[in-house]
Design an enzyme around this catalytic site. Structure first.
Site, PDB file in Angstrom:
ATOM      1  N   HIS A  74      -2.594   0.954  -4.226  1.00 43.82           N
ATOM      2  CA  HIS A  74      -1.635  -0.141  -4.373  1.00 43.82           C
ATOM      3  C   HIS A  74      -2.118  -1.412  -3.661  1.00 43.82           C
ATOM      4  O   HIS A  74      -2.149  -2.496  -4.235  1.00 43.82           O
ATOM      5  CB  HIS A  74      -0.286   0.253  -3.764  1.00 43.82           C
ATOM      6  CG  HIS A  74       0.330   1.485  -4.327  1.00 43.82           C
ATOM      7  ND1 HIS A  74       0.899   1.550  -5.574  1.00 43.82           N
ATOM      8  CD2 HIS A  74       0.490   2.726  -3.793  1.00 43.82           C
ATOM      9  CE1 HIS A  74       1.390   2.766  -5.788  1.00 43.82           C
ATOM     10  NE2 HIS A  74       1.143   3.498  -4.727  1.00 43.82           N
TER      11      HIS A  74
HETATM   12  O1  RIB Z   1       4.911   1.219  -2.673  1.00 41.33           O
HETATM   13  C1  RIB Z   1       3.581   1.171  -2.196  1.00 41.33           C
HETATM   14  C2  RIB Z   1       3.517   0.385  -0.929  1.00 41.33           C
HETATM   15  O2  RIB Z   1       4.259   1.061   0.079  1.00 41.33           O
HETATM   16  C3  RIB Z   1       2.087   0.282  -0.357  1.00 41.33           C
HETATM   17  O3  RIB Z   1       1.956  -0.942   0.323  1.00 41.33           O
HETATM   18  C4  RIB Z   1       2.003   1.415   0.619  1.00 41.33           C
HETATM   19  O4  RIB Z   1       1.098   1.149   1.699  1.00 41.33           O
HETATM   20  C5  RIB Z   1       3.403   1.450   1.148  1.00 41.33           C
HETATM   21  O5  RIB Z   1       3.489   0.476   2.180  1.00 41.33           O
END
Ligand code: RIB
Ligand code: CA
Length: 310
Positions: free
Chosen positions: A239
């Site tokens: 992500h």
């Molecule tokens: O939903 C994904 C996000 O939430 C990413 O930034 C992961 O590190 C968590 O913080």
């Protein structure tokens, strides 16, 4: 050569850690500073984990502490994806040269933006608490920044609830303030980040390189891989690497300008990023470029090459 000044605000968990390594390795990006926020783990642990990644890379990027709790909600840490220590339960030493800056995240960020007027690319890969605090304390900051490229939200379904993505759900008030601030936003929501996954074969390739970064990446992503299997995902979503990769390789992505509003009062929809991408009813503004597609093969190829270059 490194000509794009970047500041990363993160809640160093495992995919934040990979994003930090990517930012360091990409030749286009000049990482000026890092601030940490509570989210995946406690503020203090995110601070220490970020220094641990400095140590792994042999770097000494300055790290500044920000908020230890969301603006209004209580902090709820999820250990499944990130492990108990936020780095997939991999033990990394704290570097002896880790500097304990007294300056707070928002003050350091404003100073950096002031020294790069109109040029600093702010990246957020955690809840937006520090960013909202900075924009409140320094109303000129949104206008000083080139842009804010963030991981958060989704035009579609959530991950921490059926409606909301974790970063926005953790601090919806902060997210709402940031999307009303006028700063140019590129939103890397789950719509695009779920496409940017490393497979077990990719992880084996990284580890078999024998490099510290390659071996660490496979090891720290094991809890995330196991929890991803529960959702029938074929790999571990990177992500937080999406906003970093976008800054250096925007050509890998496709998106659309949209109006985005964050739900702060709902119960079932709390933290939901409501966009007008798919409705005939449009908001009277377009406040974000919402990324929707990425060329996964090229993304993963550049990500692996970057990690293996450290
Ligand atoms: O939903 C994904 C996000 O939430 C990413 O930034 C992961 O590190 C968590 O913080
Ligand atoms: Ca994160």
């Amino acid at each position: 050569m490194k000509h794009i000044p970047v500041w990363i605000d993160c809640d160093t968990g495992v995919d934040d850690a990979v994003a930090l390594m990517l930012a360091h390795a990409l030749p286009q990006l000049d990482l000026c500073g890092i601030s940490v926020v509570c989210g995946n783990t406690t503020l203090e642990n995110a601070f220490r984990n970020t220094h641990r990644i400095n140590g792994l890379m042999g770097t000494d990027y300055p790290v500044y502490r920000g908020a230890e709790k969301p603006l209004l909600k209580e902090l709820r840490i999820s250990n499944a994806f990130h492990g108990e220590n936020g780095l997939g339960n991999v033990e990394l030493p704290l570097p002896e040269n880790a500097v304990d800056h007294a300056e707070k995240a928002w003050d350091a960020l404003f100073a950096c933006a002031s020294s790069h007027p109109g040029e600093l690319r702010l990246v957020a890969t955690g809840p937006l608490t520090n960013i909202a605090t900075a924009f409140t304390k320094y109303p000129a900051l949104p206008g000083l920044l080139h842009s804010l490229t963030l991981m958060g939200g989704s035009a579609g379904a959530g991950n921490i609830t059926p409606a909301a993505e974790f970063n926005f759900y953790t601090d919806p008030q902060a997210a709402a303030m940031v999307f009303r601030s006028g700063v140019p936003i590129v939103m890397c929501g789950l719509d695009v980040t779920l496409q940017a996954f490393l497979t077990p074969v990719d992880l084996d390739e990284l580890a078999s390189s024998g490099t510290r970064a390659g071996v660490f990446t496979k090891a720290c992503l094991q809890p995330a891989l196991e929890s991803s299997k529960l959702y029938n995902l074929t790999g571990v979503c990177m992500h937080d690497s999406c906003p970093i990769m976008y800054l250096a390789h925007p050509e890998l992505f496709e998106g659309e300008e949209a109006g985005v509003v964050i739900e702060t009062r709902g119960t079932v929809t709390n933290g939901k990023s409501v966009t007008d991408l798919y409705s005939d009813k449009q908001f009277p503004f377009k406040n974000a470029l919402v990324l929707l597609r990425v060329d996964r093969d090229r993304f993963i190829s550049i990500l692996k090459k970057s990690i293996l270059s450290i």
